[in-house]
Design a protein around this motif. Structure first.
Motif, short mmCIF file in Angstrom:
data_model
loop_
_atom_site.label_atom_id
_atom_site.label_comp_id
_atom_site.label_asym_id
_atom_site.label_seq_id
_atom_site.Cartn_x
_atom_site.Cartn_y
_atom_site.Cartn_z
N ARG A 24 0.80 -1.22 0.00
CA ARG A 24 0.00 0.00 0.00
C ARG A 24 0.83 1.27 0.00
O ARG A 24 0.45 2.27 -0.60
CB ARG A 24 -0.91 0.03 1.23
N THR A 25 1.95 1.24 0.69
CA THR A 25 2.77 2.45 0.78
C THR A 25 3.38 2.85 -0.56
O THR A 25 3.80 3.98 -0.73
CB THR A 25 3.91 2.28 1.80
N HIS A 26 3.41 1.93 -1.50
CA HIS A 26 3.97 2.23 -2.81
C HIS A 26 2.95 2.80 -3.80
O HIS A 26 3.32 3.32 -4.85
CB HIS A 26 4.63 0.97 -3.40
N ILE A 27 1.66 2.70 -3.47
CA ILE A 27 0.63 3.22 -4.36
C ILE A 27 0.84 4.73 -4.54
O ILE A 27 1.06 5.45 -3.58
CB ILE A 27 -0.79 2.96 -3.80
N GLY A 28 0.81 5.18 -5.78
CA GLY A 28 1.02 6.59 -6.09
C GLY A 28 2.46 6.95 -6.40
O GLY A 28 2.73 8.03 -6.90
N GLN A 29 3.39 6.05 -6.10
CA GLN A 29 4.79 6.33 -6.42
C GLN A 29 5.09 5.97 -7.87
O GLN A 29 4.48 5.07 -8.44
CB GLN A 29 5.73 5.52 -5.52
N THR A 30 6.05 6.66 -8.46
CA THR A 30 6.51 6.31 -9.79
C THR A 30 7.51 5.19 -9.65
O THR A 30 8.50 5.31 -8.91
CB THR A 30 7.15 7.52 -10.49
N LYS A 81 3.26 5.47 -12.77
CA LYS A 81 2.77 5.68 -11.40
C LYS A 81 1.92 4.48 -11.01
O LYS A 81 0.99 4.10 -11.72
CB LYS A 81 1.94 6.96 -11.33
N ALA A 108 -0.84 2.45 -9.60
CA ALA A 108 -2.24 2.73 -9.27
C ALA A 108 -2.86 1.63 -8.43
O ALA A 108 -3.76 1.89 -7.64
CB ALA A 108 -3.06 2.92 -10.54
N LEU A 118 -0.89 0.57 -13.66
CA LEU A 118 -0.15 1.82 -13.70
C LEU A 118 -0.97 2.92 -14.35
O LEU A 118 -1.82 2.65 -15.20
CB LEU A 118 1.15 1.64 -14.50
N THR A 119 -0.71 4.16 -13.97
CA THR A 119 -1.29 5.30 -14.67
C THR A 119 -0.16 6.00 -15.40
O THR A 119 0.99 5.95 -14.99
CB THR A 119 -1.96 6.30 -13.70
N ASP A 175 -1.07 -0.65 -19.53
CA ASP A 175 -1.03 -0.14 -18.16
C ASP A 175 -1.23 -1.22 -17.11
O ASP A 175 -1.41 -0.92 -15.95
CB ASP A 175 -2.03 0.99 -17.97
#
Length: 114
Positions: free
Chosen positions: A19-25, A39, A41, A54-55, A65
């Motif tokens: 979860r902590t990696h969600i939003g990271q590139t 990123k 997602a 990924l986004t 993606d």
């Protein structure tokens, strides 16, 4: 091609993503010809595979993606700057303490005994 990340990234296995990696590139090499930067997602996992959504990646002729990777596949995530700085400061503080202890008692005298 053999992608090994950049200096601002650290390697983790796909199975370590959470979860902590969600939003990271993140970046990874899903096959021998492609390197993906996107990123994160979403993450889904089974015992053997990790499915990444990924986004910012899809839309090109050959870009997608969603990727499925073995749990032991290398993925590169940004280095946690705060944790890195904290450990560097602790290391430096420890060295300063060590230098102060060893430098203040020259000549073999010990002043910490009664």
């Amino acid at each position: 091609m053999d992608y090994t990340g950049s200096q601002s990234e650290k390697v983790v296995t796909a199975g370590e993503l959470g979860r902590t990696h969600i939003g990271q590139t993140i970046s990874f090499q899903p096959n021998e010809f492609t390197v993906v930067f996107g990123k994160l997602a979403g993450i889904a996992r089974t015992e053997a595979m990790v499915y990444l959504s990924l986004t910012g990646v899809a839309g090109g002729t050959h870009l997608k993606d969603e990727y499925d990777l073995p749990v032991n596949h290398d993925v590169y995530v940004p280095v946690d700057v705060i944790t890195n700085a904290e450990s560097t400061i602790k290391d430096l503080f420890g060295k300063v303490q060590e230098n102060l202890r060893s430098g203040s008692h020259k000549g073999g005298e010990r002043t910490d005994q009664v």
